[in-house]
Design a protein around this motif. Structure first.
Motif, PDB file in Angstrom:
ATOM      1  N   ASP A  30       0.929  11.452  -9.477  1.00  0.00           N
ATOM      2  CA  ASP A  30       1.140  10.025  -9.747  1.00  0.00           C
ATOM      3  C   ASP A  30       1.573   9.294  -8.479  1.00  0.00           C
ATOM      4  OD1 ASP A  30       0.800  11.062 -12.256  1.00  0.00           O
ATOM      5  OD2 ASP A  30       2.898  10.887 -12.829  1.00  0.00           O
ATOM      6  N   ASN A  31       2.526   9.903  -7.782  1.00  0.00           N
ATOM      7  CA  ASN A  31       3.065   9.297  -6.565  1.00  0.00           C
ATOM      8  C   ASN A  31       1.999   9.173  -5.488  1.00  0.00           C
ATOM      9  OD1 ASN A  31       5.143   8.105  -5.221  1.00  0.00           O
ATOM     10  ND2 ASN A  31       6.385   9.930  -4.988  1.00  0.00           N
ATOM     11  N   VAL A  32       1.195  10.224  -5.322  1.00  0.00           N
ATOM     12  CA  VAL A  32       0.143  10.215  -4.297  1.00  0.00           C
ATOM     13  C   VAL A  32      -0.876   9.124  -4.588  1.00  0.00           C
ATOM     14  CG1 VAL A  32      -1.770  11.521  -3.310  1.00  0.00           C
ATOM     15  CG2 VAL A  32       0.427  12.631  -3.652  1.00  0.00           C
ATOM     16  N   ILE A  33      -1.270   8.985  -5.866  1.00  0.00           N
ATOM     17  CA  ILE A  33      -2.242   7.955  -6.240  1.00  0.00           C
ATOM     18  C   ILE A  33      -1.694   6.570  -5.912  1.00  0.00           C
ATOM     19  CG2 ILE A  33      -3.388   6.833  -8.189  1.00  0.00           C
ATOM     20  CD1 ILE A  33      -3.681   9.574  -9.473  1.00  0.00           C
ATOM     21  N   PHE A  34      -0.442   6.333  -6.280  1.00  0.00           N
ATOM     22  CA  PHE A  34       0.170   5.033  -6.035  1.00  0.00           C
ATOM     23  C   PHE A  34       0.236   4.729  -4.539  1.00  0.00           C
ATOM     24  CE2 PHE A  34       3.919   2.360  -5.327  1.00  0.00           C
ATOM     25  CZ  PHE A  34       3.616   1.285  -6.150  1.00  0.00           C
ATOM     26  N   ILE A  35       0.702   5.711  -3.766  1.00  0.00           N
ATOM     27  CA  ILE A  35       0.821   5.526  -2.317  1.00  0.00           C
ATOM     28  C   ILE A  35      -0.550   5.310  -1.691  1.00  0.00           C
ATOM     29  CG2 ILE A  35       1.429   6.694  -0.152  1.00  0.00           C
ATOM     30  CD1 ILE A  35       3.774   7.976  -1.638  1.00  0.00           C
ATOM     31  N   SER A  36      -1.559   6.068  -2.132  1.00  0.00           N
ATOM     32  CA  SER A  36      -2.904   5.953  -1.564  1.00  0.00           C
ATOM     33  C   SER A  36      -3.491   4.571  -1.795  1.00  0.00           C
ATOM     34  CB  SER A  36      -3.825   7.019  -2.179  1.00  0.00           C
ATOM     35  OG  SER A  36      -3.370   8.314  -1.883  1.00  0.00           O
ATOM     36  N   ILE A  37      -3.292   4.031  -3.004  1.00  0.00           N
ATOM     37  CA  ILE A  37      -3.836   2.706  -3.310  1.00  0.00           C
ATOM     38  C   ILE A  37      -3.137   1.625  -2.493  1.00  0.00           C
ATOM     39  CG2 ILE A  37      -4.009   0.956  -5.126  1.00  0.00           C
ATOM     40  CD1 ILE A  37      -4.571   3.226  -7.088  1.00  0.00           C
ATOM     41  N   LEU A  38      -1.809   1.698  -2.404  1.00  0.00           N
ATOM     42  CA  LEU A  38      -1.078   0.693  -1.627  1.00  0.00           C
ATOM     43  C   LEU A  38      -1.386   0.807  -0.131  1.00  0.00           C
ATOM     44  CD1 LEU A  38       2.455   0.471  -3.283  1.00  0.00           C
ATOM     45  CD2 LEU A  38       0.554  -1.133  -3.451  1.00  0.00           C
ATOM     46  N   ALA A  39      -1.430   2.035   0.386  1.00  0.00           N
ATOM     47  CA  ALA A  39      -1.709   2.219   1.812  1.00  0.00           C
ATOM     48  C   ALA A  39      -3.113   1.744   2.162  1.00  0.00           C
ATOM     49  CB  ALA A  39      -1.541   3.687   2.197  1.00  0.00           C
ATOM     50  N   GLY A  40      -4.046   1.835   1.198  1.00  0.00           N
ATOM     51  CA  GLY A  40      -5.417   1.394   1.452  1.00  0.00           C
ATOM     52  C   GLY A  40      -5.543  -0.093   1.692  1.00  0.00           C
ATOM     53  N   LYS A  41      -4.492  -0.867   1.383  1.00  0.00           N
ATOM     54  CA  LYS A  41      -4.523  -2.307   1.619  1.00  0.00           C
ATOM     55  C   LYS A  41      -4.167  -2.663   3.060  1.00  0.00           C
ATOM     56  CE  LYS A  41      -2.803  -4.847  -1.690  1.00  0.00           C
ATOM     57  NZ  LYS A  41      -1.845  -5.426  -2.672  1.00  0.00           N
ATOM     58  N   LEU A  42      -3.665  -1.668   3.797  1.00  0.00           N
ATOM     59  CA  LEU A  42      -3.251  -1.905   5.176  1.00  0.00           C
ATOM     60  C   LEU A  42      -4.417  -1.703   6.141  1.00  0.00           C
ATOM     61  CD1 LEU A  42       0.144   0.015   5.068  1.00  0.00           C
ATOM     62  CD2 LEU A  42      -0.138  -2.470   5.245  1.00  0.00           C
ATOM     63  N   PRO A  43      -4.289  -2.209   7.383  1.00  0.00           N
ATOM     64  CA  PRO A  43      -5.289  -1.916   8.394  1.00  0.00           C
ATOM     65  C   PRO A  43      -5.390  -0.411   8.628  1.00  0.00           C
ATOM     66  CG  PRO A  43      -3.856  -3.697   9.115  1.00  0.00           C
ATOM     67  CD  PRO A  43      -3.252  -3.136   7.865  1.00  0.00           C
ATOM     68  N   PRO A  44      -6.566   0.090   9.058  1.00  0.00           N
ATOM     69  CA  PRO A  44      -6.779   1.533   9.210  1.00  0.00           C
ATOM     70  C   PRO A  44      -5.722   2.238  10.042  1.00  0.00           C
ATOM     71  CG  PRO A  44      -8.853   0.372   9.444  1.00  0.00           C
ATOM     72  CD  PRO A  44      -7.786  -0.671   9.361  1.00  0.00           C
ATOM     73  N   GLU A  45      -5.256   1.593  11.122  1.00  0.00           N
ATOM     74  CA  GLU A  45      -4.308   2.255  12.018  1.00  0.00           C
ATOM     75  C   GLU A  45      -2.915   2.406  11.397  1.00  0.00           C
ATOM     76  OE1 GLU A  45      -4.336  -2.165  13.006  1.00  0.00           O
ATOM     77  OE2 GLU A  45      -5.810  -0.572  12.597  1.00  0.00           O
TER      78      GLU A  45
END
Length: 254
Positions: A30-45
């Motif tokens: 659950d935590n990984v999914i949440f973090i992955s979705i939020l982090a995907g909103k940031l610039p690639p770097e």
């Protein structure tokens, strides 16, 4: 230090460690999914840094809670009643955490389908900085909710603090390795991303129900999630053509 690792020579402790590790990994999805979705909103770097900070923050929070077991138990004490329904500190954390998770999942779905609406006044650099700080803050807030569930499970499964600490550290190490491929896979497949957001809605409802005293067996939830993932993987295998593009899908993971 010796007391933390004294369990290594006890065969029965290894069984508790293996069982707890498996449960912690399942809960950590659950935590990984949440973090992955939020982090995907940031610039690639910035995406890998956000994932790492989020997961390390989760580990530190879980370890801190493990070493405060007496406080964890005190959270179960009833604080007040509303219409005959008692509420403890744990209940309040689960209810507000579930509500926040519902809000974030619905808001993310809206932004992915309808597009975000930003003010025109801020500079690009200020927006990126604010987004990174805001996303890390959101990750840490939900880490608290997920960590509470994880630690309560650990306390119920094992008696040795060393077993619990070791299971948490190994779990976070596994999540650190898995976070990037999971994030890339979710970002690359729009239908998977929407399915993951639906999972977050389901988890949020479970947290709220738990906070109000309604126990939904986790096996039902994870079976439903597993079945949905299996169906989606079959769809991905047989699907042909260009997938639908969500808003912000041009921002690829690093």
């Amino acid at each position: 230090m010796e007391s933390l690792f004294g369990w290594i020579t006890q065969p029965e402790a290894w069984l508790a460690f293996g069982t707890l590790l498996l449960l912690e990994v399942v809960l950590g999805i659950d935590n990984v999914i949440f973090i992955s979705i939020l982090a995907g909103k940031l610039p690639p770097e910035q995406q890998q840094r956000a994932r790492t900070i989020g997961l390390l923050g989760a580990m530190l929070m879980r370890l801190g809670l493990l070493f405060s077991i007496s406080w964890i138990y005190s959270l179960k004490n009833e604080l007040f009643q509303v219409f005959g329904q008692g509420f403890s500190g744990r209940d309040l954390i689960l209810i507000f955490g579930g509500l926040f998770l519902l809000y974030k999942a619905v808001k993310e779905m809206h932004e992915q389908l309808e597009g975000p609406h930003h003010g025109a006044g801020a500079s690009a650099g200020a927006v990126v900085g604010a987004n990174f700080a805001a996303i890390i803050g959101q990750i840490m807030l939900l880490d608290l909710v997920f960590s509470l569930d994880s630690v309560i499970t650990a306390v119920g499964m094992a008696d040795d603090i060393g077993v619990m600490v070791s299971a948490v550290v190994v779990t976070v190490a596994i999540m650190l390795v898995a976070a990037r491929p999971i994030g890339e896979f979710v970002q690359a497949h729009p239908t998977v991303k929407m399915l993951a957001l639906s999972f977050l809605l389901l988890i949020g409802v479970n947290l709220i129900a738990d906070g109000f005293g309604f126990k939904i067996p986790k096996g039902y939830t994870y079976f439903a999630m597993g079945f949905a993932i299996a169906v989606e993987l079959l769809n991905l295998r047989v699907r042909r053509g260009t997938p639908v593009q969500l808003h912000g899908s041009d921002r690829q993971p690093d």
